[in-house]
Design an enzyme around this catalytic site. Structure first.
Site, PDB file in Angstrom:
ATOM      1  N   LYS A  13       0.819  -1.214   0.000  1.00 49.07           N
ATOM      2  CA  LYS A  13       0.000   0.000   0.000  1.00 49.07           C
ATOM      3  C   LYS A  13       0.855   1.267   0.000  1.00 49.07           C
ATOM      4  CE  LYS A  13      -0.998  -0.022   4.963  1.00 49.07           C
ATOM      5  NZ  LYS A  13       0.434  -0.135   5.213  1.00 49.07           N
ATOM      6  N   ARG A  86      -5.312   2.613  11.823  1.00 46.97           N
ATOM      7  CA  ARG A  86      -4.908   1.222  11.990  1.00 46.97           C
ATOM      8  C   ARG A  86      -5.678   0.531  13.100  1.00 46.97           C
ATOM      9  NH1 ARG A  86       0.676   1.807   9.848  1.00 46.97           N
ATOM     10  NH2 ARG A  86       1.651  -0.226   9.733  1.00 46.97           N
ATOM     11  N   ARG A 125      12.669  -6.223   3.437  1.00 48.78           N
ATOM     12  CA  ARG A 125      12.520  -4.791   3.208  1.00 48.78           C
ATOM     13  C   ARG A 125      13.734  -3.971   3.599  1.00 48.78           C
ATOM     14  NH1 ARG A 125       6.800  -2.751   5.448  1.00 48.78           N
ATOM     15  NH2 ARG A 125       5.893  -2.393   3.413  1.00 48.78           N
ATOM     16  N   ARG A 158      15.283  -2.289   7.443  1.00 50.96           N
ATOM     17  CA  ARG A 158      14.393  -1.618   8.377  1.00 50.96           C
ATOM     18  C   ARG A 158      14.453  -2.283   9.740  1.00 50.96           C
ATOM     19  NH1 ARG A 158       8.738   0.056   5.653  1.00 50.96           N
ATOM     20  NH2 ARG A 158       8.066  -0.589   7.720  1.00 50.96           N
TER      21      ARG A 158
HETATM   22  P1  AMP Z   1       4.492   1.366   8.398  1.00 54.62           P
HETATM   23  O1  AMP Z   1       5.635   1.944   7.666  1.00 54.62           O
HETATM   24  O2  AMP Z   1       3.172   1.937   7.952  1.00 54.62           O
HETATM   25  O3  AMP Z   1       4.479  -0.126   8.387  1.00 54.62           O
HETATM   26  O4  AMP Z   1       4.627   1.823   9.939  1.00 54.62           O
HETATM   27  C1  AMP Z   1       5.780   1.520  10.690  1.00 54.62           C
HETATM   28  C2  AMP Z   1       5.487   1.594  12.181  1.00 54.62           C
HETATM   29  O5  AMP Z   1       5.022   2.915  12.533  1.00 54.62           O
HETATM   30  C3  AMP Z   1       4.396   0.663  12.678  1.00 54.62           C
HETATM   31  O6  AMP Z   1       4.862  -0.648  12.925  1.00 54.62           O
HETATM   32  C4  AMP Z   1       3.963   1.375  13.972  1.00 54.62           C
HETATM   33  O7  AMP Z   1       4.897   1.177  15.000  1.00 54.62           O
HETATM   34  C5  AMP Z   1       4.026   2.845  13.558  1.00 54.62           C
HETATM   35  N1  AMP Z   1       2.743   3.291  12.972  1.00 54.62           N
HETATM   36  C6  AMP Z   1       2.532   3.704  11.688  1.00 54.62           C
HETATM   37  N2  AMP Z   1       1.245   4.063  11.501  1.00 54.62           N
HETATM   38  C7  AMP Z   1       0.622   3.874  12.700  1.00 54.62           C
HETATM   39  C8  AMP Z   1      -0.720   4.050  13.166  1.00 54.62           C
HETATM   40  N3  AMP Z   1      -1.706   4.485  12.342  1.00 54.62           N
HETATM   41  N4  AMP Z   1      -0.973   3.743  14.453  1.00 54.62           N
HETATM   42  C9  AMP Z   1      -0.023   3.322  15.282  1.00 54.62           C
HETATM   43  N5  AMP Z   1       1.242   3.114  14.922  1.00 54.62           N
HETATM   44  C10 AMP Z   1       1.588   3.393  13.647  1.00 54.62           C
END
Ligand code: AMP
Length: 217
Positions: A13, A86, A125, A158
C-alpha cells in the site's frame, strides 16, 4: 479526494500510495514515514515513538491521531492516508476530525494479502537512510544493490524487518487493523484490490478504482 489505503504490512500500500499520489496530485501521508523521519531527526516525537517502531508495536491512538490531525488534515485538502487509521478508535477519531471540518472520506482502498505472503514480503525490506524510499531485495530491488535509485544514499534494513518483529506486526495487524475491513464495508466505503498480483497489475486496478471514485464525486 480523501482516501485511506488499508492493508496488511507488506501488501504494497505504501508503494501504491506514493504512485497514486503522484498520478492524481494528492498528498501522500504515511504515518510510518512521519514516525521514521521523526526518529531519524531526533525530535521529541521521535524519542516518544522509537520504542514502538523498533518493537513492531502500534504507537498509541491518541498520539497518532494528533499527529495526523496537525500534519495532514490541517494542511492538505486532498490526500491519501497510508497506514492510518490502523485501529477502530483511530478510525473513529479520523471521522470526528473530518466531520468537525464538514468533510468526509471519499473511499477506502483495501489491499488484500494473506499472512504467509505478507511474511515473505516483509522480511526483505530495506529503506533509504536519506529520502525514506522503500525497496525489497527480491521484489523491488534498486538498480544498484544497497544504493537508493532516487537520491543515491545508502539503503538500510528496516529496524522492524526481523522475523520476530514481523510476526508481531502481523499479529497486531490481524487483531487491531483487520476489523477496519468490516467497519469500512458497513460504511459503504471499502473497495478491494487483490494485492497478490504484480505491482503493475495492482497499480492498474487501483488507478481504475480512484477514477471511478472521482466520477462519483
Ligand atoms: P508502516 O511503515 O506503515 O508499516 O509503519 C511503521 C510503524 O510505525 C508501525 O509498525 C507502527 O509502529 C508505527 N505506525 C505507523 N502508523 C501507525 C498508526 N496508524 N498507528 C499506530 N502506529 C503506527
Amino acid at each position: 479526494m480523501k482516501l485511506v489505503f488499508l492493508g496488511a504490512p507488506g501488501a504494497g500500500k505504501g508503494t501504491q500510495a506514493a504512485e497514486m499520489a503522484k498520478r492524481f496530485d494528492l498528498e501522500h501521508a504515511s504515518t510510518g514515514d512521519i514516525f521514521r523521519r521523526a526518529v531519524a531527526g531526533g525530535s521529541e516525537l521521535g524519542a516518544t515513538v522509537k520504542s514502538y517502531l523498533d518493537g513492531g508495536r502500534l504507537v498509541p491512538d491518541e498520539l497518532t491521531a494528533r499527529v495526523v490531525g496537525r500534519m495532514v488534515l490541517e494542511e492538505e485538502p486532498d490526500f491519501i492516508l497510508d497506514g492510518f487509521p490502523r485501529t477502530l478508535p483511530q478510525a473513529r477519531l479520523l471521522e470526528e476530525m473530518l466531520n468537525a471540518r464538514g468533510e468526509e472520506l471519499d473511499g477506502v482502498i483495501y489491499f488484500e494479502l494473506g499472512h504467509e505472503d505478507a511474511m515473505v514480503r516483509l522480511t526483505g525490506r530495506v529503506v533509504c537512510g536519506g529520502c525514506g524510499r522503500n525497496y525489497h531485495v527480491k521484489f523491488m530491488p534498486p538498480a544498484e544493490e544497497g544504493v537508493c535509485d532516487r537520491c543515491g544514499d545508502e539503503l538500510i534494513v528496516r529496524s522492524d524487518s526481523s522475523r520476530e518483529v514481523v510476526e508481531r506486526r502481523l499479529r497486531e495487524y490481524e487483531e487491531k487493523t483487520e476489523p477496519l475491513v468490516g467497519y469500512y464495508t458497513r460504511a459503504g466505503l471499502l473497495k478491494t484490490v487483490d494485492a497478490t498480483r504484480s505491482p503493475a497489475e495492482v497499480s492498474g486496478a487501483t488507478e481504475e478504482l480512484i477514477k471511478s471514485l472521482m466520477n462519483d464525486e
